[in-house]
Design a protein around this motif. Sequence first.
Motif, PDB file in Angstrom:
ATOM      1  N   ARG A   1      48.419 -13.699  37.629  1.00  0.00           N
ATOM      2  CA  ARG A   1      49.038 -13.502  38.938  1.00  0.00           C
ATOM      3  C   ARG A   1      48.011 -13.728  40.035  1.00  0.00           C
ATOM      4  O   ARG A   1      46.823 -13.464  39.855  1.00  0.00           O
ATOM      5  CB  ARG A   1      49.611 -12.085  39.043  1.00  0.00           C
ATOM      6  CG  ARG A   1      50.717 -11.797  38.056  1.00  0.00           C
ATOM      7  CD  ARG A   1      52.071 -12.256  38.563  1.00  0.00           C
ATOM      8  NE  ARG A   1      52.498 -11.465  39.711  1.00  0.00           N
ATOM      9  CZ  ARG A   1      53.064 -10.277  39.603  1.00  0.00           C
ATOM     10  NH1 ARG A   1      53.285  -9.744  38.436  1.00  0.00           N
ATOM     11  NH2 ARG A   1      53.428  -9.606  40.684  1.00  0.00           N
ATOM     12  N   GLU A   2      48.508 -14.201  41.191  1.00  0.00           N
ATOM     13  CA  GLU A   2      47.570 -14.541  42.257  1.00  0.00           C
ATOM     14  C   GLU A   2      46.784 -13.338  42.733  1.00  0.00           C
ATOM     15  O   GLU A   2      45.634 -13.464  43.101  1.00  0.00           O
ATOM     16  CB  GLU A   2      48.307 -15.212  43.417  1.00  0.00           C
ATOM     17  CG  GLU A   2      48.457 -16.696  43.186  1.00  0.00           C
ATOM     18  CD  GLU A   2      48.999 -17.438  44.386  1.00  0.00           C
ATOM     19  OE1 GLU A   2      49.334 -16.791  45.393  1.00  0.00           O
ATOM     20  OE2 GLU A   2      49.084 -18.673  44.303  1.00  0.00           O
ATOM     21  N   PHE A   3      47.404 -12.153  42.726  1.00  0.00           N
ATOM     22  CA  PHE A   3      46.635 -11.031  43.253  1.00  0.00           C
ATOM     23  C   PHE A   3      45.473 -10.646  42.348  1.00  0.00           C
ATOM     24  O   PHE A   3      44.466 -10.122  42.808  1.00  0.00           O
ATOM     25  CB  PHE A   3      47.523  -9.833  43.609  1.00  0.00           C
ATOM     26  CG  PHE A   3      48.167  -9.134  42.449  1.00  0.00           C
ATOM     27  CD1 PHE A   3      47.454  -8.240  41.676  1.00  0.00           C
ATOM     28  CD2 PHE A   3      49.501  -9.356  42.157  1.00  0.00           C
ATOM     29  CE1 PHE A   3      48.059  -7.576  40.627  1.00  0.00           C
ATOM     30  CE2 PHE A   3      50.111  -8.700  41.108  1.00  0.00           C
ATOM     31  CZ  PHE A   3      49.388  -7.808  40.330  1.00  0.00           C
TER      32      PHE A   3
ATOM     33  N   GLN B   1      43.816 -13.048  40.627  1.00  0.00           N
ATOM     34  CA  GLN B   1      42.852 -14.093  40.971  1.00  0.00           C
ATOM     35  C   GLN B   1      42.134 -13.735  42.268  1.00  0.00           C
ATOM     36  O   GLN B   1      40.942 -13.983  42.420  1.00  0.00           O
ATOM     37  CB  GLN B   1      43.569 -15.431  41.133  1.00  0.00           C
ATOM     38  CG  GLN B   1      44.214 -15.905  39.846  1.00  0.00           C
ATOM     39  CD  GLN B   1      44.685 -17.349  39.952  1.00  0.00           C
ATOM     40  OE1 GLN B   1      44.796 -17.909  41.038  1.00  0.00           O
ATOM     41  NE2 GLN B   1      44.945 -17.952  38.818  1.00  0.00           N
ATOM     42  N   ALA B   2      42.905 -13.124  43.188  1.00  0.00           N
ATOM     43  CA  ALA B   2      42.310 -12.736  44.464  1.00  0.00           C
ATOM     44  C   ALA B   2      41.182 -11.739  44.250  1.00  0.00           C
ATOM     45  O   ALA B   2      40.157 -11.807  44.919  1.00  0.00           O
ATOM     46  CB  ALA B   2      43.368 -12.162  45.405  1.00  0.00           C
TER      47      ALA B   2
ATOM     48  N   THR C   1      39.139 -11.630  41.863  1.00  0.00           N
ATOM     49  CA  THR C   1      37.964 -12.393  41.439  1.00  0.00           C
ATOM     50  C   THR C   1      37.283 -13.011  42.649  1.00  0.00           C
ATOM     51  O   THR C   1      36.074 -12.902  42.827  1.00  0.00           O
ATOM     52  CB  THR C   1      38.383 -13.532  40.495  1.00  0.00           C
ATOM     53  OG1 THR C   1      39.166 -12.991  39.450  1.00  0.00           O
ATOM     54  CG2 THR C   1      37.170 -14.229  39.915  1.00  0.00           C
ATOM     55  N   VAL C   2      38.102 -13.673  43.475  1.00  0.00           N
ATOM     56  CA  VAL C   2      37.537 -14.381  44.623  1.00  0.00           C
ATOM     57  C   VAL C   2      36.904 -13.401  45.605  1.00  0.00           C
ATOM     58  O   VAL C   2      35.899 -13.696  46.227  1.00  0.00           O
ATOM     59  CB  VAL C   2      38.633 -15.210  45.317  1.00  0.00           C
ATOM     60  CG1 VAL C   2      38.088 -15.873  46.556  1.00  0.00           C
ATOM     61  CG2 VAL C   2      39.178 -16.247  44.363  1.00  0.00           C
ATOM     62  N   LEU C   3      37.509 -12.210  45.723  1.00  0.00           N
ATOM     63  CA  LEU C   3      36.955 -11.212  46.634  1.00  0.00           C
ATOM     64  C   LEU C   3      35.683 -10.601  46.069  1.00  0.00           C
ATOM     65  O   LEU C   3      34.972  -9.888  46.762  1.00  0.00           O
ATOM     66  CB  LEU C   3      37.978 -10.106  46.907  1.00  0.00           C
ATOM     67  CG  LEU C   3      39.200 -10.527  47.720  1.00  0.00           C
ATOM     68  CD1 LEU C   3      40.293  -9.488  47.633  1.00  0.00           C
ATOM     69  CD2 LEU C   3      38.804 -10.760  49.171  1.00  0.00           C
TER      70      LEU C   3
END
Lengths: 321, 324, 307
Positions: free
Chosen positions: C195-197, C199-200, C202-204
Amino acid sequence: MSEALLEIEDLKTYFPIKSGLLGRTTGQVKAVDGISLTIREGETFGLVGESGSGKSTVGKSIVRLAAKTAGTIRFMGEDLHALHGERLRQLRPKLQLIFQDPYSSLNPRVRVGDAIGEPLLDHGLASKADVREKALQALESCGLSAYQADRLPHEFSGGQRQRIGIARALALDPKLIIADEPVSALDVSIQAQIINLFRRLQQERGLSYLFISHDLSVVEHLCDRIGVMYLGSMMETGPREELFRSPLHPYTKALLSAVPIPIPKLKRERIVLKGDIPDPSNPPSGCKFHTRCPFAVERCVHEAPELRSAGGGRQVACHLA
Amino acid sequence: MEALLDIRELQTHFQTEAGVLRAVDGVSLRVREGETVCIVGESGCGKSMTAMSVLGLVEGPSGKVAGGEVRFGGRDLLRMSRQELRTLRGHELSMIFQEPMSSLNPVLTIGRQIAEPLREHLRLGRKEAMRRAVELIREVGISRPEQIADAYPHELSGGMLQRVMIAIAVSCKPKLLIADEPTTALDVTIQAQILDLLRGLQAKSGMALLLITHDLGVVAEMADYVIVMYAGKVVEEGEVERLFREPRHPYTQGLLRSKPVLGQVREELYSIPGQVPNPLELGAGCAFADRCEFAMDRCRRQEPPLAPVGSDQQAACWLHGKEG
Amino acid sequence: MSVANGRLAVQPGAGRSKRSSIWGDAARRLIRNKLAVSGFLVVALMFAACFLGPLFSPYADNKINMAQMNRPPSASHWLGTDALGRDVLTRVLQAGRISLTVGLASMGLSVALGALLGIVAGYYRGIVDQLIMRLADLLLTIPSLPLLFIAGALLSEWKVPPDSRMYIVMIMLAVVGWPGLARMVRGQILSLREREFMQATTVLGLRGRRRLLGHLLPNLVPLLIVIATLNIGGAILSESVLSFFGLGVTPPTPTWGNMIDAANNMIDFEKRPWLWIPPGFSIFATVIAINLFGDALRDVLDPKQRR
């Protein structure tokens, strides 16, 4: 010109196609097949392309959500794919990603104030005492009110959620924001609000953007330089004005002429491409565009054109241009 | 000229936990023979629901057409029996949707799905229907039609499937085609192909088109007449050139100004402030008042009716009202 | 915080703050569901009766009373007496204590085991995942009832005292119960990861612990609550079946299963229905009520229902 913030050299990101009971790799999708680009400080680079062009994969590869197959990505002088663990994590705040779908990029069970505050705590950018203050500031700078910090994502509309996503990235004080189709899920009137927000934040903070979109009119509005991708390859790059005024690549020309313009009965030259976008797992030989190109010649079928300089900071990958 | 489709004061309501949602609230519109009418508006404005109501596709338990009249070729669709409606749909009146993949049956071949309405409505034999199906596939611009007729939906791309949907829709030579965001899921180069195709078919057969879209660019390219919807109501309508040149409702003006246009780079885009209102929380006044820069006291108290502003154009706004 | 709030969702009517919360919304919708509320009430009533009821019974000491053998229901023995002159109502309630406890405890064990292994498999993937899931597959290929029968027979063979059999039965049920659960949890984790959240996070650059405890697990809780609820019913049934065949908890410790077994001859079956109808009905009512409640919980907690 200021120095390069992000430098991508010959990036290749291939995804294996697995099949059969044992999941053997039977082929690969060359989602990104040799892309180079540079983003300087304070600049907005627009990456445009249709589905299957690999534009989103470029963004994912930069933030390490996808593993590269070859090439290098340097950000602030560091080789991003050579970093691991804590070193990579510490660099993360400087390099942020805004997702396309504002509905799935926020955890439905985390209040938006906490969603913005958490990363600040984890990176030591705020203490427990002032984290809330900083989260509220980020919210307000993105046009939301402090009283909304205690709400859950489902209480917001799509445009508001996209603002929250931007606020979350912004609070980390990034140098580069990769925005992957950030406005395509939004209505026109909300789209304009978000585009203006991107603009304002750039002016206030000297941010750089990699703006990924299929919408040429949005890209033209927001970007300084533009790259046009097709099936994993760069077809043309150049400064906005020149590229939109006198596109060199037949694909860019076709793309521009296909965009509907809200002026009724407007007479303009149209190139309607024949056929479909080929399957990225099985791209055409030679120039990948030759199957749909109205000007293709024998040479295009066999020989892939190199991306070469066309003067004035422009590059084009076409035998005929 | 007598209108082919004449919708009067259509009301479509949904029963929700929080009250009655008026998805379509008193919409009137007319489509004449051979004409292209576009309904434009943002998500939740009721544009799709209007189309669904016309086709009798609003189904219970929570939703129903609560009032109004939908006359098609002189007959009221809302008072027709299921059986009558079924013989009309896909024959004189057909529809294409945004997602062609989910509108096709995955286990039947393309040819069979095109042949079905031909056998049903035109009483063609199996062989004859298949022959016509192949012809139709060619007509919508797909190469190798014989092979495609034997293919299954998952073997085709989104653009090809939308062509197939169009082939099915026009197979019985309908008088009216309703297209609900037919190109929204497609890439721009494919969108251009599909719009070209629709225009071509229309020129050849003279069918009328009711096109529902959120994209003002598509409207400008296709429409003869435009209907702008906001919060379940028509806020402005008019002949396309006039409406784009001189939009009279602040919402239409805002929409046009907030869209970035290729070749016209502006420093800052105009943006309509605020959010689309919750349809359950609409007050007595104009639904757009809270976002409108010209809103007056009256706008919040009293709802403006749709009234003529010049020839061939109407707006629902007190700025142009007779007394305003 | 959200895990603590999770209990609110199970107890309809629990107080909540003014801030809207996912759990609060769920609880409110649960209360509106009549089947869910009646299911919950039946279960609550059953628990209260079983754990408090015997305290008020004059027959709670289970004395054998030859003078009162096999008596039909009367004013002094509301549900009659059994072959040893013991009060059936009291025995049913006492049996309920055991059956409900075994159900709850074996559910708790198997959810803990299944969730832990599922999370480990889904989060770390690779070889760990392979090992855990192949073990789960292996257990799933063996029909669980025969397996339980063999284990039960071994217990009898080794003359395990009746008191400790109860605990062993719990563990047995947990061991056969976890693989299906682990599989569901692992699947949920794998889909959540994409889910994108997630993945978010990780990016954060969020720390691993926060990503797991703050983002991944809270989204797993609704699934766990639903599975756990529905599993209680299954565990009660399995225990009853085992005990009915004399392979679970054995007399003199009463359970609903072995009480029905005590009425296994034709005379008792035809002439003395008060011996087997009360325990049978208790199993039936409890399991149905739990399932109704669980189904409603699933409807309410399913995140797909809302954006």
